[in-house]
Design a protein around this motif. Structure first.
Motif, PDB file in Angstrom:
ATOM      1  N   ASP A  64       0.833  -1.210   0.000  1.00 35.19           N
ATOM      2  CA  ASP A  64       0.000   0.000   0.000  1.00 35.19           C
ATOM      3  C   ASP A  64       0.866   1.259   0.000  1.00 35.19           C
ATOM      4  OD1 ASP A  64      -2.730   1.160   0.121  1.00 35.19           O
ATOM      5  OD2 ASP A  64      -1.964   1.990   2.011  1.00 35.19           O
TER       6      ASP A  64
ATOM      7  N   ALA B 287       2.481   1.780  -3.447  1.00 30.74           N
ATOM      8  CA  ALA B 287       1.532   2.319  -4.430  1.00 30.74           C
ATOM      9  C   ALA B 287       1.319   3.814  -4.202  1.00 30.74           C
ATOM     10  CB  ALA B 287       0.211   1.573  -4.346  1.00 30.74           C
ATOM     11  N   ARG B 288       1.138   4.211  -2.950  1.00 30.50           N
ATOM     12  CA  ARG B 288       0.935   5.628  -2.641  1.00 30.50           C
ATOM     13  C   ARG B 288       2.177   6.461  -2.983  1.00 30.50           C
ATOM     14  NH1 ARG B 288      -3.723   6.440  -0.220  1.00 30.50           N
ATOM     15  NH2 ARG B 288      -4.768   4.680   0.786  1.00 30.50           N
TER      16      ARG B 288
ATOM     17  N   PRO C   7      -8.201   8.043  -8.638  1.00 30.96           N
ATOM     18  CA  PRO C   7      -8.160   6.907  -7.700  1.00 30.96           C
ATOM     19  C   PRO C   7      -7.858   5.588  -8.417  1.00 30.96           C
ATOM     20  CG  PRO C   7     -10.023   8.324  -7.213  1.00 30.96           C
ATOM     21  CD  PRO C   7      -9.440   8.823  -8.508  1.00 30.96           C
ATOM     22  N   GLU C   8      -8.260   5.481  -9.675  1.00 31.24           N
ATOM     23  CA  GLU C   8      -7.978   4.256 -10.430  1.00 31.24           C
ATOM     24  C   GLU C   8      -6.477   4.075 -10.654  1.00 31.24           C
ATOM     25  OE1 GLU C   8     -12.008   5.351 -10.667  1.00 31.24           O
ATOM     26  OE2 GLU C   8     -10.346   6.535 -11.482  1.00 31.24           O
TER      27      GLU C   8
ATOM     28  N   LEU D  76      -4.125   4.913  -8.566  1.00 27.05           N
ATOM     29  CA  LEU D  76      -3.622   4.345  -7.311  1.00 27.05           C
ATOM     30  C   LEU D  76      -3.954   2.852  -7.240  1.00 27.05           C
ATOM     31  CD1 LEU D  76      -2.275   4.574  -4.548  1.00 27.05           C
ATOM     32  CD2 LEU D  76      -4.491   5.331  -3.640  1.00 27.05           C
ATOM     33  N   GLU D  77      -5.148   2.476  -7.616  1.00 24.81           N
ATOM     34  CA  GLU D  77      -5.528   1.056  -7.574  1.00 24.81           C
ATOM     35  C   GLU D  77      -4.703   0.226  -8.546  1.00 24.81           C
ATOM     36  OE1 GLU D  77      -7.272  -0.498  -5.274  1.00 24.81           O
ATOM     37  OE2 GLU D  77      -7.308   1.505  -4.388  1.00 24.81           O
ATOM     38  N   ARG D  78      -4.413   0.781  -9.726  1.00 26.34           N
ATOM     39  CA  ARG D  78      -3.569   0.051 -10.691  1.00 26.34           C
ATOM     40  C   ARG D  78      -2.149  -0.115 -10.142  1.00 26.34           C
ATOM     41  NH1 ARG D  78      -6.161   3.479 -14.343  1.00 26.34           N
ATOM     42  NH2 ARG D  78      -4.237   4.650 -14.729  1.00 26.34           N
ATOM     43  N   ARG D  79      -1.609   0.920  -9.498  1.00 26.61           N
ATOM     44  CA  ARG D  79      -0.270   0.816  -8.911  1.00 26.61           C
ATOM     45  C   ARG D  79      -0.277  -0.202  -7.769  1.00 26.61           C
ATOM     46  NH1 ARG D  79       2.720   1.640 -12.745  1.00 26.61           N
ATOM     47  NH2 ARG D  79       0.847   1.982 -13.869  1.00 26.61           N
ATOM     48  N   ARG D  80      -1.334  -0.196  -6.965  1.00 27.85           N
ATOM     49  CA  ARG D  80      -1.423  -1.160  -5.857  1.00 27.85           C
ATOM     50  C   ARG D  80      -1.443  -2.588  -6.406  1.00 27.85           C
ATOM     51  NH1 ARG D  80      -5.437   0.902  -3.207  1.00 27.85           N
ATOM     52  NH2 ARG D  80      -4.171   1.974  -1.682  1.00 27.85           N
ATOM     53  N   ALA D  81      -2.239  -2.836  -7.434  1.00 31.05           N
ATOM     54  CA  ALA D  81      -2.301  -4.172  -8.028  1.00 31.05           C
ATOM     55  C   ALA D  81      -0.953  -4.560  -8.631  1.00 31.05           C
ATOM     56  CB  ALA D  81      -3.395  -4.230  -9.090  1.00 31.05           C
TER      57      ALA D  81
ATOM     58  N   GLU E 287       1.445  -5.360  -5.780  1.00 29.52           N
ATOM     59  CA  GLU E 287       1.031  -6.617  -5.156  1.00 29.52           C
ATOM     60  C   GLU E 287       1.560  -7.810  -5.969  1.00 29.52           C
ATOM     61  OE1 GLU E 287      -3.318  -7.846  -4.666  1.00 29.52           O
ATOM     62  OE2 GLU E 287      -2.788  -6.851  -2.769  1.00 29.52           O
TER      63      GLU E 287
END
Length: 162
Positions: A14, A17-18, A39-40, A42-47, A50
């Protein structure tokens, strides 16, 4: 200042990604449209992180730098995944350091730990003179190759090789 440089673990995903998105804002906000930073993203970077952290590979090096327990930088390198020069088998995929830690030596430490001093290449934003100067200090030179990603036409890249 004392920095720790180490391989990331699952608990870093997390924060990674941030940090990735925050450093992109610091670096490219004046080159990319404001609606790019969603926000998408950030979610793509988090995925992405991961997958990378959860599936370590011997041929890839990922390092994070921390200061007072907080992530302040990261670097990621491995075998070529993009067009590289003939015979160069290492690519620096990314290296970013929070603006508050520029000039601290942390980027140098991250680069050294992910690439060493052998032959390598990378793609750098054409309009990022600070990054290009850092890479030149580390033996990289522009080789004349350029690319534009269809999803990011505002951010042309140039290849640097060592």
């Amino acid at each position: 200042m004392t920095y720790e440089t180490r391989a990331p673990g699952p608990s870093d995903v997390d924060s990674l990604a941030r940090l990735h998105v925050a450093t992109w804002v610091e670096t490219y906000a004046d080159q990319l449209p404001s609606d790019f930073f969603t926000p998408e993203l950030l979610e793509r970077r988090r995925a992405m992180w991961e997958r990378i952290v959860g599936n370590p590979r011997a041929d890839r090096q990922v390092q994070v730098a921390t200061f007072d327990g907080a992530l302040v930088g990261f670097a990621f390198a491995g075998p070529p995944v993009s067009d590289g020069p003939e015979g160069v088998d290492r690519e620096l995929y990314s290296i970013y350091v929070s603006r508050d830690h520029h000039g601290s030596g942390v980027a140098q430490s991250l680069l050294d730990r992910t690439l060493g001093d052998g032959p390598a290449f990378l793609w750098v934003a054409e309009h990022n003179p600070r990054a290009q100067a850092f890479y030149r200090r580390n033996g990289f030179e522009l080789d004349g190759a350029h690319k534009v990603e269809p999803a990011l036409p505002e951010l042309p890249h140039a290849r640097m090789v060592r």
